[in-house]
Design a protein around this motif. Structure first.
Motif, PDB file in Angstrom:
ATOM      1  N   CYS A 105       0.803  -1.119  -0.039  1.00  0.00           N
ATOM      2  CA  CYS A 105      -0.015   0.014  -0.063  1.00  0.00           C
ATOM      3  C   CYS A 105       0.837   1.265  -0.034  1.00  0.00           C
ATOM      4  O   CYS A 105       0.535   2.197  -0.535  1.00  0.00           O
ATOM      5  N   THR A 106       2.147   1.148   0.565  1.00  0.00           N
ATOM      6  CA  THR A 106       2.843   2.372   0.831  1.00  0.00           C
ATOM      7  C   THR A 106       3.425   2.530  -0.614  1.00  0.00           C
ATOM      8  O   THR A 106       3.565   3.778  -1.140  1.00  0.00           O
ATOM      9  N   ALA A 107       3.926   1.635  -1.221  1.00  0.00           N
ATOM     10  CA  ALA A 107       4.233   1.805  -2.706  1.00  0.00           C
ATOM     11  C   ALA A 107       3.430   2.377  -3.635  1.00  0.00           C
ATOM     12  O   ALA A 107       3.490   3.215  -4.475  1.00  0.00           O
ATOM     13  N   LEU A 108       1.920   2.110  -3.406  1.00  0.00           N
ATOM     14  CA  LEU A 108       0.963   2.497  -4.339  1.00  0.00           C
ATOM     15  C   LEU A 108       0.907   4.239  -3.922  1.00  0.00           C
ATOM     16  O   LEU A 108       0.336   4.865  -4.906  1.00  0.00           O
ATOM     17  N   LEU A 109       0.883   4.361  -2.638  1.00  0.00           N
ATOM     18  CA  LEU A 109       0.691   5.817  -2.369  1.00  0.00           C
ATOM     19  C   LEU A 109       1.851   6.537  -2.144  1.00  0.00           C
ATOM     20  O   LEU A 109       1.812   7.887  -1.558  1.00  0.00           O
ATOM     21  N   HIS A 110       2.915   6.202  -2.341  1.00  0.00           N
ATOM     22  CA  HIS A 110       4.160   6.831  -1.966  1.00  0.00           C
ATOM     23  C   HIS A 110       4.278   8.190  -2.732  1.00  0.00           C
ATOM     24  O   HIS A 110       5.154   9.100  -1.975  1.00  0.00           O
ATOM     25  N   ASP A 111       3.749   8.322  -3.685  1.00  0.00           N
ATOM     26  CA  ASP A 111       3.884   9.785  -4.396  1.00  0.00           C
ATOM     27  C   ASP A 111       2.634  10.843  -3.861  1.00  0.00           C
ATOM     28  O   ASP A 111       2.489  12.007  -4.473  1.00  0.00           O
ATOM     29  N   THR A 130       0.582   3.407  10.657  1.00  0.00           N
ATOM     30  CA  THR A 130       1.791   2.807  10.183  1.00  0.00           C
ATOM     31  C   THR A 130       2.277   3.132   8.544  1.00  0.00           C
ATOM     32  O   THR A 130       2.915   3.705   8.173  1.00  0.00           O
ATOM     33  N   VAL A 131       1.127   3.149   7.444  1.00  0.00           N
ATOM     34  CA  VAL A 131       1.092   3.412   6.311  1.00  0.00           C
ATOM     35  C   VAL A 131       1.355   4.907   6.104  1.00  0.00           C
ATOM     36  O   VAL A 131       2.089   5.237   5.403  1.00  0.00           O
ATOM     37  N   ALA A 132       0.727   5.694   6.778  1.00  0.00           N
ATOM     38  CA  ALA A 132       0.591   7.211   6.685  1.00  0.00           C
ATOM     39  C   ALA A 132       2.154   7.540   7.063  1.00  0.00           C
ATOM     40  O   ALA A 132       2.728   8.446   6.414  1.00  0.00           O
TER      41      ALA A 132
END
Length: 779
Positions: A105-111, A130-132
């Protein structure tokens, strides 16, 4: 040759793929084609995650995909594709590593935080803290207006180190992000931008990938960077590899079968043997390092033997060594002493039997070791978690020791550029393994010294180190350690780092700590000198010079604090009289008679009564920290002779050389005999002691040479450098000019302020047990 986006680099294997094993080129092309048609298929990513984590929360992945699509709607990449293709490709790479749902999920949202209206709070509410935090760690937190690209690079890397020290998954996402950007780098139009990104990748991200054991990712980053930075060399090496591949296809298969047969005959059953070739960048780097041609490399071909257990590795090694002659110096046992990134394997070099007589490298490891060698931290994750992803899965991964070292470098480095330089020292270089007296294993870069060892054990031990015993023998602190050395560090309560250590240490941590200490010491010396100069200036004017009065001048003199003001005066950035006039402006109106020669332009003053120079001789006012002299005209180039090393306090003479200015010698220097036939070249000069007294500054540190006769004992050398360091001096060079069974003669170049400082150092050396004679060396 530039590798196309998504293309697999030969010898590295695919780094992304769907659950059926589709290669990266197919996946990337598929992603881009679907995006161009207006809709990405998230189920491909979901399917990949479910293949290694059946209980994964795939609904979170779908929600993250939807948020990313909405946030990046309308944005395009350099190649014209929808921007969402990039985070989707990064997520596929993370899934290829078998990482948890939060990482994907972090990869999908990293930008999203950096490039869209989505903020940290939104991500926290939707996907949890954590993801945030992970997304925030990957994002460039602020748009700093910095002075240069290098400073900006250093600042961004500093933030990455801080973020990954909290959660190593930040680094994994960042590496996957950089990998996909490198695969599509050829779409960037500006060549200078492509090369800057490639250089940054080669200098920082590839070594980071190696540090966490991700060999395939490191190799692909290196090859993609190499193709941009050295395109002609890359083309040449790939052409040669293609030729050898065609010529040696039968050889590789024959050797593979032979190794397999040897292992079976040794009683090993679960064996896999594969042949490979070195990557283009690795070949080029070895050619540059050894200064050899392509044909002279002996390990372009290598074979990997995967066996069942750790014990089987040594059985296979014995079978290989029994069948082929071993190349001396090529055997390395990384199973008993793993690398810092967890890499384990046996490496050996052997020569094939006649008629081939070809040298090859053989690597022997278990399948678990192979997975960790290829995927590093990600493989550790999978083995620790068993089935891959579990709730709260990150807890099993501890912060690597080298990340802690980077944090200590960050704390000790005063500037971003310095941090970047020291970090590169920490990331590069091969390793040696040494032991403490209690048997603790310490891994260090090759070329490391006892000082590096001391700082690796603990910063406080490094700061107070005064000597070292290596395998029971006293050795110099600049001695290079070797594999298996047992190192005992000797410390002293009053010990302190020597500035000269920075010349031979190789670890970033040691260099950062030494620089920090030296900077603090220099600041303290400047502070004390500034305080003394101000006290004298106020006393001469007969006015109150208390700190309360001086504090009133800070704003006018643009100083942040009282210590900063003292340092500015001590370094010569501010004159002591300027501070007095700022505190008592009425003193400015008092006119003093200047010591100037009327009517002579360019003359700054005349010789004072204490200088010993002839009446009316020119005086050169000190500027920029230079040692002030009298007897010279303004603007004359001055050099100090290396034969006699003149110091403030010496009786000196100047020798004029046409086109070169004036060289300063001591009056007792034997070199002066060479100029006896041309006495007109001599100038009567001396040190400007008045200027030194007024400013409290004798100029930069200068070298004085000392001759020592001492007992032939290793401890004497450590004692010499320790005494010089305690005397606030620095050892620049040390040479043993004569060594006998019972004594040795040593020449030491010491950085000191003046003759009095050198005399103090000599007195300290004469008090050392084992030293029989100390004198200032004369030419």
């Amino acid at each position: 040759m530039v590798t196309p986006a998504g293309a697999e680099v030969p010898g590295t294997g695919p780094l992304t793929g769907d659950s059926s094993g589709t290669s990266v080129s197919v996946v990337s092309a598929g992603v881009d084609d679907e995006a161009a048609r207006g809709g990405l298929n998230c189920e491909k990513l979901v399917s990949r995650v479910l293949s290694y984590a059946p209980r994964a929360d795939v609904d979170m992945i779908r929600r993250a995909f939807d948020v990313a699509c909405a946030a990046h709607a309308g944005q395009k990449r350099d190649n014209g594709d929808p921007y969402i293709t990039h985070p989707f490709a990064v997520a596929m790479i993370m899934a290829r590593f078998g990482l948890d749902v939060q990482s994907v999920c972090t990869a999908l949202l990293h930008d999203t935080i950096e490039d869209t209206s989505v903020n940290h709070e939104t991500l926290k509410l939707e996907f949890g803290q954590t993801v945030a935090d992970l997304v925030d760690g990957v994002t460039k937190l602020t748009r700093l207006e910095l002075q240069s690209d290098r400073t900006k690079q250093a600042e961004n890397f500093r933030k990455l180190v801080l973020a990954m020290s909290k959660d190593i998954r930040v680094l994994l996402v960042k590496l996957a992000d950089r990998l996909h950007n490198m695969r599509t780098l050829h779409f960037v139009e500006r060549q200078d931008r492509r090369q800057r990104i490639a250089r940054e990748t080669l200098d920082i991200y590839a070594p980071l990938a190696e540090r966490i054991g991700m060999d395939r990712l490191k190799t692909e980053l290196q090859n993609l960077s190499f193709a941009q930075l050295e395109p002609e060399a890359d083309d040449t090496i790939r052409t040669r590899l293609n030729y050898l591949r065609g010529q040696g296809a039968d050889v590789i298969e024959d050797v593979r079968r032979e190794l397999l047969r040897l292992c079976h005959e040794a009683g090993l059953k679960d064996v896999q043997v594969s042949g490979r070739e070195k990557s283009p960048y690795s070949i080029w780097e070895k050619m540059q390092r050894r200064n050899v041609a392509f044909e002279q490399l002996s390990d372009i071909m290598a074979f990997r033997v995967n066996v069942g257990t750790r014990e089987d590795c040594y059985v296979a090694l014995g079978a290989v060594h029994a069948a082929y002659p071993m190349i001396v110096g090529r055997f390395k046992d990384y199973i008993s002493t793993p690398k810092a990134n967890g890499y384990q394997s046996l490496h050996t070099g052997v020569t094939l039997r006649s008629p081939r007589n070809q040298k090859i490298e053989v690597q022997i490891r278990t399948q678990a070791m192979h997975d960790i060698a290829e995927n590093g931290v990600a493989a550790h994750w999978a083995y620790k978690e068993g089935t891959g992803v579990q709730e709260g899965g990150y807890g099993g991964l501890r912060r690597p020791r080298w990340v802690q070292d980077l944090l200590e470098i960050l704390e000790a480095s005063s500037a971003p550029d310095e941090f970047l330089e020291n970090t590169k020292l920490e990331l590069y270089q091969d390793q040696v393994f040494c032991f403490t007296p209690k048997g603790q294993l310490i891994s260090l870069p090759r070329g490391a010294t006892p000082v590096d060892f001391a700082y690796a054990v603990h910063s406080q031990i490094g700061d107070t180190c005064v000597g070292a015993r290596i395998n029971g023998r006293l050795m110099p602190l600049r001695h290079e350690l070797e594999n298996g050395d047992q190192v005992e560090i000797m410390t002293a309560r009053g010990g302190a780092p020597s500035p000269s250590w920075e010349r031979f240490v190789v670890t970033g941590k040691a260099r950062a700590r030494i620089r920090r200490y030296v900077t603090q010491q220099q600041r303290q010396v400047s502070l004390d000198g500034g305080r003394a100069a101000l006290a004298k200036a106020f006393r001469q004017e007969g006015v109150d010079g208390s700190e309360k009065v001086i504090e009133t001048t800070l704003k006018a003199l643009k100083q942040a604090s009282l210590p900063d003001l003292y340092v500015a005066v001590g370094t010569g950035a501010l004159g002591a009289r300027e501070v007095v006039h700022a505190a008592y402006p009425e003193l400015r109106r008092v006119q003093r008679v200047p010591r100037m020669l009327a009517g002579l332009p360019g003359v700054l003053g005349t010789a004072g009564p204490r200088t010993g120079a002839a009446p009316g001789a020119f005086v050169r006012k000190p500027a920029g920290g230079a040692i002030p002299l009298v007897g010279l005209g303004a603007g004359v180039a001055v050099h100090y002779a290396a034969c006699c090393h003149p110091l403030p306090g010496d009786r000196i003479v100047g020798v004029v050389a046409t086109g070169k200015g004036v060289t300063i010698h001591t009056r007792s220097c034997q070199t002066l005999e060479n100029f006896a036939a041309t006495p007109e070249r001599f100038l009567d000069v001396d040190w400007d002691y008045d200027a030194m007294a007024r400013t409290g500054n004798t100029g930069p540190m200068r070298v004085g040479r000392v001759s020592i006769v001492a007992e032939n004992e290793p401890s004497v050398l450590a004692a010499i450098t320790n005494v010089i360091s305690r005397g606030d001096a620095a050892t620049v060079n040390l040479k043993i000019v004569n060594r006998q069974l019972d004594f040795m003669e040593i020449l030491v170049d010491v950085e000191v302020r003046d003759l009095r400082h050198l005399s103090s150092v000599i007195a300290g050396l004469r008090a050392v047990s084992g030293i029989t004679q100390v004198d200032r060396a004369r030419s």
